[in-house]
Design a protein around this motif. Structure first.
Motif, mmCIF file in Angstrom:
data_model
loop_
_atom_site.group_PDB
_atom_site.id
_atom_site.type_symbol
_atom_site.label_atom_id
_atom_site.label_comp_id
_atom_site.label_asym_id
_atom_site.label_seq_id
_atom_site.Cartn_x
_atom_site.Cartn_y
_atom_site.Cartn_z
ATOM 1 N N MET A 98 -16.996 18.895 -21.971
ATOM 2 C CA MET A 98 -17.078 19.991 -22.932
ATOM 3 C C MET A 98 -15.689 20.500 -23.307
ATOM 4 O O MET A 98 -15.483 20.959 -24.434
ATOM 5 C CB MET A 98 -17.948 21.115 -22.375
ATOM 6 N N GLY A 99 -14.736 20.397 -22.385
ATOM 7 C CA GLY A 99 -13.361 20.751 -22.745
ATOM 8 C C GLY A 99 -12.853 19.885 -23.878
ATOM 9 O O GLY A 99 -12.244 20.370 -24.844
ATOM 10 N N ALA A 100 -13.100 18.584 -23.791
ATOM 11 C CA ALA A 100 -12.699 17.661 -24.860
ATOM 12 C C ALA A 100 -13.476 17.942 -26.142
ATOM 13 O O ALA A 100 -12.914 17.904 -27.250
ATOM 14 C CB ALA A 100 -12.914 16.214 -24.420
ATOM 15 N N VAL A 101 -14.769 18.234 -26.013
ATOM 16 C CA VAL A 101 -15.594 18.553 -27.180
ATOM 17 C C VAL A 101 -15.046 19.793 -27.887
ATOM 18 O O VAL A 101 -14.882 19.811 -29.118
ATOM 19 C CB VAL A 101 -17.064 18.782 -26.771
ATOM 20 N N HIS A 102 -14.754 20.841 -27.119
ATOM 21 C CA HIS A 102 -14.226 22.072 -27.710
ATOM 22 C C HIS A 102 -12.933 21.812 -28.474
ATOM 23 O O HIS A 102 -12.754 22.280 -29.608
ATOM 24 C CB HIS A 102 -13.959 23.107 -26.609
ATOM 25 N N CYS A 103 -12.026 21.079 -27.846
ATOM 26 C CA CYS A 103 -10.729 20.820 -28.475
ATOM 27 C C CYS A 103 -10.884 19.959 -29.733
ATOM 28 O O CYS A 103 -10.254 20.229 -30.764
ATOM 29 C CB CYS A 103 -9.779 20.165 -27.480
ATOM 30 N N CYS A 104 -11.706 18.933 -29.641
ATOM 31 C CA CYS A 104 -11.940 18.069 -30.811
ATOM 32 C C CYS A 104 -12.566 18.859 -31.951
ATOM 33 O O CYS A 104 -12.169 18.729 -33.120
ATOM 34 C CB CYS A 104 -12.845 16.897 -30.443
ATOM 35 N N LYS A 105 -13.555 19.670 -31.617
ATOM 36 C CA LYS A 105 -14.248 20.466 -32.640
ATOM 37 C C LYS A 105 -13.294 21.441 -33.317
ATOM 38 O O LYS A 105 -13.359 21.652 -34.533
ATOM 39 C CB LYS A 105 -15.411 21.212 -31.989
ATOM 40 N N ALA A 106 -12.385 22.023 -32.533
ATOM 41 C CA ALA A 106 -11.459 23.010 -33.085
ATOM 42 C C ALA A 106 -10.404 22.382 -33.999
ATOM 43 O O ALA A 106 -9.988 22.996 -34.991
ATOM 44 C CB ALA A 106 -10.785 23.781 -31.953
ATOM 45 N N VAL A 107 -9.946 21.166 -33.684
ATOM 46 C CA VAL A 107 -8.933 20.522 -34.541
ATOM 47 C C VAL A 107 -9.559 19.759 -35.703
ATOM 48 O O VAL A 107 -8.875 19.482 -36.694
ATOM 49 C CB VAL A 107 -8.007 19.558 -33.743
ATOM 50 N N TRP A 108 -10.830 19.422 -35.581
ATOM 51 C CA TRP A 108 -11.471 18.521 -36.551
ATOM 52 C C TRP A 108 -11.344 18.985 -38.006
ATOM 53 O O TRP A 108 -10.923 18.190 -38.870
ATOM 54 C CB TRP A 108 -12.934 18.317 -36.171
ATOM 55 N N PRO A 109 -11.689 20.243 -38.342
ATOM 56 C CA PRO A 109 -11.577 20.650 -39.751
ATOM 57 C C PRO A 109 -10.147 20.592 -40.279
ATOM 58 O O PRO A 109 -9.923 20.289 -41.463
ATOM 59 C CB PRO A 109 -12.119 22.088 -39.763
ATOM 60 N N HIS A 110 -9.165 20.857 -39.434
ATOM 61 C CA HIS A 110 -7.770 20.774 -39.862
ATOM 62 C C HIS A 110 -7.379 19.332 -40.144
ATOM 63 O O HIS A 110 -6.691 19.046 -41.135
ATOM 64 C CB HIS A 110 -6.858 21.380 -38.791
ATOM 65 N N MET A 111 -7.820 18.424 -39.277
ATOM 66 C CA MET A 111 -7.508 17.010 -39.476
ATOM 67 C C MET A 111 -8.244 16.452 -40.692
ATOM 68 O O MET A 111 -7.689 15.637 -41.443
ATOM 69 C CB MET A 111 -7.851 16.216 -38.217
ATOM 70 N N GLN A 112 -9.474 16.904 -40.908
ATOM 71 C CA GLN A 112 -10.216 16.484 -42.110
ATOM 72 C C GLN A 112 -9.484 16.938 -43.372
ATOM 73 O O GLN A 112 -9.328 16.165 -44.319
ATOM 74 C CB GLN A 112 -11.626 17.075 -42.098
ATOM 75 N N ALA A 113 -9.055 18.189 -43.380
ATOM 76 C CA ALA A 113 -8.419 18.763 -44.569
ATOM 77 C C ALA A 113 -7.117 18.054 -44.911
ATOM 78 O O ALA A 113 -6.779 17.900 -46.095
ATOM 79 C CB ALA A 113 -8.172 20.259 -44.359
ATOM 80 N N GLN A 114 -6.383 17.609 -43.909
ATOM 81 C CA GLN A 114 -5.094 16.949 -44.155
ATOM 82 C C GLN A 114 -5.236 15.433 -44.224
ATOM 83 O O GLN A 114 -4.249 14.727 -44.439
ATOM 84 C CB GLN A 114 -4.077 17.351 -43.094
ATOM 85 N N ASN A 115 -6.486 14.938 -44.033
ATOM 86 C CA ASN A 115 -6.750 13.496 -44.067
ATOM 87 C C ASN A 115 -5.874 12.722 -43.100
ATOM 88 O O ASN A 115 -5.395 11.626 -43.394
ATOM 89 C CB ASN A 115 -6.574 12.933 -45.492
ATOM 90 N N TYR A 116 -5.697 13.306 -41.917
ATOM 91 C CA TYR A 116 -4.903 12.631 -40.890
ATOM 92 C C TYR A 116 -5.147 13.290 -39.544
ATOM 93 O O TYR A 116 -5.206 14.521 -39.438
ATOM 94 C CB TYR A 116 -3.407 12.696 -41.199
ATOM 95 N N GLY A 117 -5.280 12.463 -38.513
ATOM 96 C CA GLY A 117 -5.388 12.992 -37.165
ATOM 97 C C GLY A 117 -5.367 11.878 -36.145
ATOM 98 O O GLY A 117 -5.794 10.747 -36.427
ATOM 99 N N ARG A 118 -4.854 12.184 -34.976
ATOM 100 C CA ARG A 118 -4.861 11.252 -33.858
ATOM 101 C C ARG A 118 -5.356 12.007 -32.625
ATOM 102 O O ARG A 118 -4.744 13.005 -32.213
ATOM 103 C CB ARG A 118 -3.461 10.681 -33.596
#
Length: 303
Positions: free
Chosen positions: A124-144
Motif C-alpha cells: 500500500m505504501g507503493a500504491v499510495h506513492c504511485c497514485k499520488a505521482v500518477w496524475p502529474h506524470m500523466q499531465a507531463q507525458n513522462y514518468g519513471r
C-alpha cells in the motif's frame, strides 16, 4: 547517464539502499526529495533526522534536495509529500518505491498484525506513492517508476511469508501500471536487490555482507529510472552482478472436459510444466488467448 533537470522522489532513503539511490540520482543532476519515516527496521518510531542527514550530504555535493518524514502508509501525508516536490520544483519525473520494514517469523508463529503491517508498508505504501505521482506524470507525458521487489517474493524465503507476499504484489502492480502508463510515457519497472543493509544484518555471514555493498545495486536502479529505461522489466542486482527475472507461461497442452480430466492432467503434468517454447506474456489476457486457441484447434476438423 544524466538526470539533469529531473525531479526524483525516493522513499525509505534515510539509509541503506534508499540513501545510495538518492545520492546517485543527485550526483547525476536530479533534484531529490528524500523521504524516510526514520523508524526502526520493524517500522516502529520515527524522525525526519535520517532523511535530513541525506539531504545534507546531497547539498554538500552541490546538489539540490529536500527532506520528508511521511509514512508511506499515510495516504494524505503521501499526497502532501508529492505536492511538496511539485511546489518546489514544478514536476516529478522519477519515483523510487524503496520504503520497507521487516517483521520476520515462520508462518506458523506469524502474528496477523505483523503480516498486515508489512503488506501495508510495502504494497500500500507503493500504491499510495504511485497514485499520488500518477496524475502529474500523466499531465507531463513522462514518468519513471521503480518498484522494489525481492527474491523473497519472486522465489520465497523461510520466515518471510509477509514480506514475500508484499514484494510479489509489487510486481503485479508494476505489470498493470506499465500497461496503463504506456500511452502517457510512464515506464514502470521493478528492482530485486541483494544488499547488505540494516534489514539484512544477522541474515548473512560477514564475508557475504562485505560483497553485498548497497552501492552495487544502484546501476540497476539508474537504468530503470532513466529516460532510456525499458518498461515491465524485473532487474535483479547484487555484488555487481545483474540478472533479469521473468514470469513465464509454458506452451501447455489441451485435455478438454470430461470426468477423467483430473487423471489425464495428473498423468501429463510433466508436459504441462515443460519449459520449452515458454513465453513471457505481454498481458494477462495472453493466458486466456493461449488456452482458447488450443481448445479451438482441438475442435477443428482434421482433413
Amino acid at each position: 547517464m544524466s538526470f539533469e533537470g529531473q525531479v526524483a522522489i525516493v522513499t525509505g532513503a534515510g539509509g541503506g539502499l534508499g540513501r545510495e539511490h538518492a545520492l546517485a540520482l543527485a550526483r547525476r543532476g536530479a533534484k531529490v526529495l528524500v523521504n524516510d519515516l526514520g523508524g526502526a527496521v520493524d517500522g516502529s518510531g520515527g524522525s525526519v533526522s535520517a532523511a535530513q542527514a541525506v539531504v545534507d550530504e546531497i547539498k554538500a555535493l552541490g546538489g539540490e534536495a529536500m527532506a520528508n518524514g511521511a509514512s508511506v502508509t499515510d495516504w494524505v501525508a503521501v499526497q502532501a509529500m508529492v505536492q511538496q516536490a511539485v511546489d518546489a520544483w514544478g514536476r516529478v519525473d522519477i519515483l523510487v518505491n524503496n520504503a520497507g520494514i521487516l517483521r520476520d517469523k515462520s508462518f506458523a508463529k506469524m502474528y496477523m498484525d505483523d503480516f498486515r503491517l508489512v503488506v501495508e508498508v510495502h504494497l500500500m505504501g507503493a500504491v499510495h506513492c504511485c497514485k499520488a505521482v500518477w496524475p502529474h506524470m500523466q499531465a507531463q507525458n513522462y514518468g519513471r517508476i521503480v518498484m522494489t521487489t525481492s527474491s523473497s517474493g519472486l522465489y520465497g524465503n523461510f520466515g518471510q511469508s509477509n514480506y514475500g507476499a508484499a514484494k510479489m504484489a509489487q510486481v503485479g502492480l508494476m505489470q498493470t501500471l506499465a500497461i496503463e502508463g504506456a500511452k502517457y510515457g510512464i515506464h514502470v519497472n521493478a528492482l530485486a536487490p541483494t544488499a547488505a543493509t540494516r534489514m539484512t544484518e544477522g541474515l548473512m555471514s560477514a564475508e557475504v555482507l562485505a560483497a553485498l555493498q548497497p552501492e552495487a545495486v544502484v546501476p540497476a536502479m539508474l537504468v530503470l529510472a532513466h529516460a532510456s529505461a525499458p518498461t515491465r522489466t524485473i532487474l535483479c542486482a547484487g555484488a555487481g552482478s545483474f540478472e533479469a527475472a521473468h514470469i513465464t507461461l509454458t506452451e501447455g497442452i489441451h485435455i478438454g472436459l470430461g470426468e477423467q480430466a483430473p487423471e489425464l492432467l495428473a498423468e501429463q503434468l510433466a508436459q504441462v510444466c515443460d519449459r520449452r517454447n515458454e513465453q513471457v506474456p505481454q498481458s494477462g489476457s495472453a493466458q486466456g488467448t493461449l488456452e482458447v486457441g488450443k481448445a479451438l484447434a482441438a475442435r477443428a476438423p482434421t482433413v
